[in-house]
Design an enzyme around this catalytic site. Structure first.
Site, PDB file in Angstrom:
ATOM      1  N   ASP A  49       9.596  27.229  -5.703  1.00  0.00           N
ATOM      2  CA  ASP A  49       9.957  25.968  -6.356  1.00  0.00           C
ATOM      3  C   ASP A  49      10.374  24.940  -5.315  1.00  0.00           C
ATOM      4  O   ASP A  49      10.008  23.762  -5.394  1.00  0.00           O
ATOM      5  CB  ASP A  49      11.083  26.233  -7.358  1.00  0.00           C
ATOM      6  CG  ASP A  49      11.566  24.969  -8.044  1.00  0.00           C
ATOM      7  OD1 ASP A  49      10.740  24.261  -8.644  1.00  0.00           O
ATOM      8  OD2 ASP A  49      12.773  24.688  -7.980  1.00  0.00           O
ATOM      9  N   GLU A 120       4.650  29.168  -8.687  1.00  0.00           N
ATOM     10  CA  GLU A 120       5.732  28.960  -7.728  1.00  0.00           C
ATOM     11  C   GLU A 120       6.002  30.221  -6.918  1.00  0.00           C
ATOM     12  O   GLU A 120       6.274  30.142  -5.712  1.00  0.00           O
ATOM     13  CB  GLU A 120       6.988  28.502  -8.462  1.00  0.00           C
ATOM     14  CG  GLU A 120       6.851  27.103  -9.039  1.00  0.00           C
ATOM     15  CD  GLU A 120       8.062  26.656  -9.837  1.00  0.00           C
ATOM     16  OE1 GLU A 120       8.159  25.446 -10.109  1.00  0.00           O
ATOM     17  OE2 GLU A 120       8.908  27.509 -10.198  1.00  0.00           O
TER      18      GLU A 120
END
Length: 224
Positions: A49, A120
């Protein structure tokens, strides 16, 4: 026993720009918690992320002279769970996620939350195996359609509604979850937004934030 990647999954990763070195790490990056294994994608998702956010921020800063507020608006749209899931579907990621039979039957492989999380986590694995520069180039490659399409340039519906209410001397909009359905990994939210003495509208999506966005959009289309 050390888990290994299926040959077709290794081929899939290579074809989409991921460079596998520590194989066990990539197995973890593709493993959903429903498998009950020691390692799943959650820690790698946390890292990925941040890799994604910095990579997109770097691209926006280099390509645009826009002020901070506009840059943040575009960043938030491009790194959203919805956009990550769109990228996942575009490369055919779902077939390579390691997920339990029950979670799969519950629609887990088509969940925006799970698809976005795994994108992610793969970026986290890419960063650890190959460093930031290689990861940044891969992000730019995978998210190029979103970057070049101008995603996020339009004002976010919640911001637009907030400004509309203030400009019309109305109370701030109020958001309320009116329904939550589905299992934890594939939930669907319905949110109602109301503005006092004006009206209300509803929106549904696979996350609370996206449902609020849909509700705000519906309100603006009806009352704005």
């Amino acid at each position: 026993m050390t888990q290994t990647l299926e040959p077709e999954t290794r081929t899939f990763l290579a074809a989409n720009g991921f460079t596998v070195k520590d194989e066990a790490r990539w197995v973890a990056a593709l493993t959903h918690g429903s498998m009950g294994e020691t390692r799943d994608y959650e820690r790698l998702e946390f890292l990925g992320d941040r890799v994604l956010g910095l990579s997109i921020a770097d691209w926006l800063f280099a390509k645009s002279e826009a002020p901070e507020g506009k840059l943040a608006q575009r960043l938030n749209a491009i790194v959203s769970r919805e956009m990550c899931a769109q990228v996942a579907r575009g490369i055919g990621l779902a077939d390579h996620i390691r997920i339990s039979k029950q979670a799969r039957a519950d629609g887990g492989r088509d969940s925006d939350n799970i698809l976005g999380d795994v994108v992610e986590s793969l970026l986290g694995a890419q960063f650890l195996d190959n460093g930031f520069e290689a990861s940044k180039e891969l992000v730019h490659q995978l998210f190029r359609p979103a970057l070049e399409s101008g995603a996020g340039k339009a004002k976010h519906p919640k911001s637009a509604l907030q400004e509309w209410a203030a400009g019309n001397r109305r109370a701030p909009p109020q958001y309320e979850i009116v329904e939550r359905t589905g299992p934890d990994h594939a939930q669907r939210f319905t949110v109602r937004v109301s503005v006092h003495k004006v009206g209300e509208a509803q929106g549904s999506a696979t996350s609370k934030g996206e449902a609020e966005k849909a509700a705000a959009q519906a309100f603006m289309e009806q009352f704005g």
